[in-house]
Design a protein around this motif. Structure first.
Motif, short mmCIF file in Angstrom:
data_model
loop_
_atom_site.label_atom_id
_atom_site.label_comp_id
_atom_site.label_asym_id
_atom_site.label_seq_id
_atom_site.Cartn_x
_atom_site.Cartn_y
_atom_site.Cartn_z
N ALA A 105 5.97 12.93 48.13
CA ALA A 105 5.02 11.96 47.60
C ALA A 105 5.00 10.69 48.45
O ALA A 105 3.97 10.01 48.53
N GLN A 106 6.12 10.39 49.12
CA GLN A 106 6.19 9.18 49.94
C GLN A 106 5.62 9.40 51.34
O GLN A 106 4.85 8.59 51.83
N ASP A 107 6.02 10.51 52.01
CA ASP A 107 5.60 10.68 53.40
C ASP A 107 4.54 11.77 53.59
O ASP A 107 4.12 12.03 54.71
N ARG A 108 4.15 12.46 52.48
CA ARG A 108 3.07 13.45 52.51
C ARG A 108 3.37 14.61 53.47
O ARG A 108 2.48 15.20 54.06
N ARG A 109 4.64 14.97 53.61
CA ARG A 109 5.02 16.13 54.42
C ARG A 109 5.53 17.25 53.51
O ARG A 109 6.13 16.99 52.46
N SER A 110 5.29 18.48 53.92
CA SER A 110 5.71 19.63 53.12
C SER A 110 7.20 19.84 53.27
O SER A 110 7.77 19.64 54.34
#
Length: 554
Positions: free
Chosen positions: A372-377
């Protein structure tokens, strides 16, 4: 004779027997009243009638058993075929004795042949055939794979003959500057252990992990001498071999988990002493091991309560060097001043004390919060014990539902060796979690032969191929053929194929040529491309987020 005809015959025999019994009773009563009136005639008639009734009852019972036996035999044949199919084996049965069951048996045989044909002939072709021929063997050493070794060990420990057992394990230490053990040392240790197993009737050897080899001996009192001889043979030119050896004696009647736990503790103790060390234990030390387990359990519970939990981050890339997701193994800080420990240090104890459910839920919360913070899977591992626990699937669903955007970036995986007992559970969990955007897959694929036949029914999003099937792939045609079989099988299911533990650039290039969709390992880390830069050799720092409130563990 069909079952309906047999039952009709049985009914006719019963009616006839009842009529004869009634007629015989009337005749005997009349004869007794005329000829044996003062000589106990009625009692003689009653005895004769009773004997006649017993004979008729025995005849009916014999006919009933004769009628039901073909049906029982037919049901047993069909049960065996169903069990074989459940285990991933294709079994063709002959025509059952019961005529009414013949059409059903023929239909099932046809279905089995079609399924086998779809997998063997219309599927991946020679690659899958080669994979099946070798899946029970570790391709790098030629020894039994971990799955096969543990299955054989389970059978020995569960035998009721009271046979004594001993375990010996060799842990190869990594070379300086390299995370993996030396290939030459691995080959030498494999050859020596194979020689030991050949000289001792009933012994067998296999690969336990990437750096550990195991030997099971069907006797006690000799494993210590065997360890000394093996260590001496591994040494050369006066140098201490870069390995440690652990042995556990008198394991007859022990559980698989208990035996492996003692072996793991002995290996850890030997490694603390450095290369060339030997650590011996016996089953009587189980009480001491239980105390160690209890201490580790307390440390795990305290770490969860304090939120001292971290996720590691290891990149998984595609053929263009783009990030697919970050593999995020859980790490626990067991003591305040020590670094966070990897799963090898606490997972066996957490599994025995049924703490994996809370740990896995915490890992999912960490991954969702980080995404949710860095938008990485991110990808997290779920233990088989957690997946089987009541309420776990619903608990994960609630967390996914609460963070829908981050849920679409979450990958959840389970080890392939757990599929023997959890296919329905994994399939239903995947159906629920995918509704909220999560992806579901398996890791270490290829370790369990029977599990390969079950992959199509699981509706997986991705399959991670075990590192043993891709290591050295660039220079080994047979290895490439095996890997191609798994790629074709996974793509046939519509799943992505990801290689684990790729450390060499030539192997990585060969994987892309074979059609792999992703890879992890040192070579993959070096090939990772930053969003706004070229290729980078740097690994992103470990995510050290913690959870403020975790469910308490009693």
């Amino acid at each position: 004779m069909s079952l309906s005809l047999r039952l009709g015959t049985l009914g006719a025999v019963g009616v006839l027997a009842a009529g004869l019994a009634h007629a015989g009773w009337l005749w005997l009563s009349w004869a007794g009243s005329d000829t044996a009136a003062g000589q106990g005639g009625p009692w003689l008639a009653l005895l004769a009638q009773g004997s006649w009734t017993v004979v008729l009852a025995l005849a009916i019972a014999w006919q009933l058993r004769r009628s039901v036996r073909p049906l029982q035999q037919s049901l047993e044949l069909l049960r065996q075929q169903a069990d074989a199919l459940e285990q991933g084996r294709f079994m063709i049965v002959g025509e059952p004795p019961a005529v009414d069951a013949v059409p059903l048996a023929r239909s099932l045989n046809t279905a089995v042949r079609r399924l086998q044909s779809a997998i063997d002939e219309e599927g991946p072709g020679p690659g899958l055939h080669a994979l099946r021929r070798t899946a029970r063997r570790d391709p790098q050493t030629g020894l039994d794979s971990r799955y096969t070794f543990l299955a054989r060990l389970t059978d020995r420990l569960g035998a009721r003959s009271g046979q004594e057992l001993a375990l010996l394990a060799v842990r190869l230490l990594p070379c300086p500057g390299d995370a993996s053990p030396d290939a030459t040392a691995l080959a030498a240790a494999s050859d020596l252990l194979r020689l030991f197993a050949q000289r001792i009737p009933g012994a067998f050897v296999g690969r336990i992990s990437e750096s550990e080899l195991g030997l099971c001996l069907p006797a006690h009192g000799v494993v210590g001498d065997s360890a000394q001889s093996l260590m001496a043979a591994l040494g050369s030119a006066g140098e201490r071999p870069r390995c440690v050896i652990a042995c556990v004696d008198q394991l007859g009647g022990a559980s698989l988990g208990g035996a492996l736990a003692q072996l793991e503790r002995a290996l850890d103790q030997a490694e603390l002493g450095g290369a060339g060390q030997i650590e011996s234990r016996c089953a009587q030390q189980e009480a001491a091991g239980a105390l160690e387990d209890a201490q580790t359990r307390r440390q795990i519970v305290e770490a969860m309560r304090a939120g001292a939990m971290q996720l590691g981050e290891f990149p998984v890339i595609d053929a263009q060097g783009r990030l697919l997701h970050l593999e995020c193994p859980m790490r626990l800080q067991l003591t305040p001043d020590a670094p966070a420990a990897a799963a090898e240090a606490w997972l066996p104890v957490a599994t025995r004390y049924r703490l994996t459910t809370q740990i896995d839920l915490a890992g999912i919360e960490l991954a969702l919060a980080a995404s949710a913070q860095d938008r990485r899977s991110r990808c997290v591992h779920v233990a088989a014990e957690s997946l089987a626990a009541a309420g776990f699937v619903s608990a994960v669903r609630a967390r996914l539902q609460a963070a829908p955007e981050a849920a679409a970036r979450l990958w959840i995986e389970i080890a392939e060796v757990s599929l023997e007992r959890l296919p329905p559970r994994l399939r239903s969990a995947g159906t629920v979690w995918r509704r909220y955007g999560a992806r579901v897959g398996i890791e270490h694929a290829g370790a369990a032969l029977r599990s390969l036949a079950r992959l199509p029914e699981l509706e997986l999003d991705y399959v991670k191929v075990d590192a043993a099937f891709v290591r050295g792939l660039a220079g080994d045609a047979a290895q490439r053929e095996r890997a191609l079989g798994l790629v074709a099988l996974a793509h046939e299911m519509g799943a992505l194929v990801i290689a684990e533990g790729v450390d060499e650039r030539p192997d990585l290039n060969a994987l892309w040529a074979l059609g792999f969709d992703g890879a992890t390992g040192h070579a993959a880390t070096r090939a990772l491309r930053a969003p706004d830069e070229g290729a980078t050799d740097a690994v992103e720092p470990v995510n050290s987020m913690t959870i403020a409130t975790l469910p308490s563990a009693a």
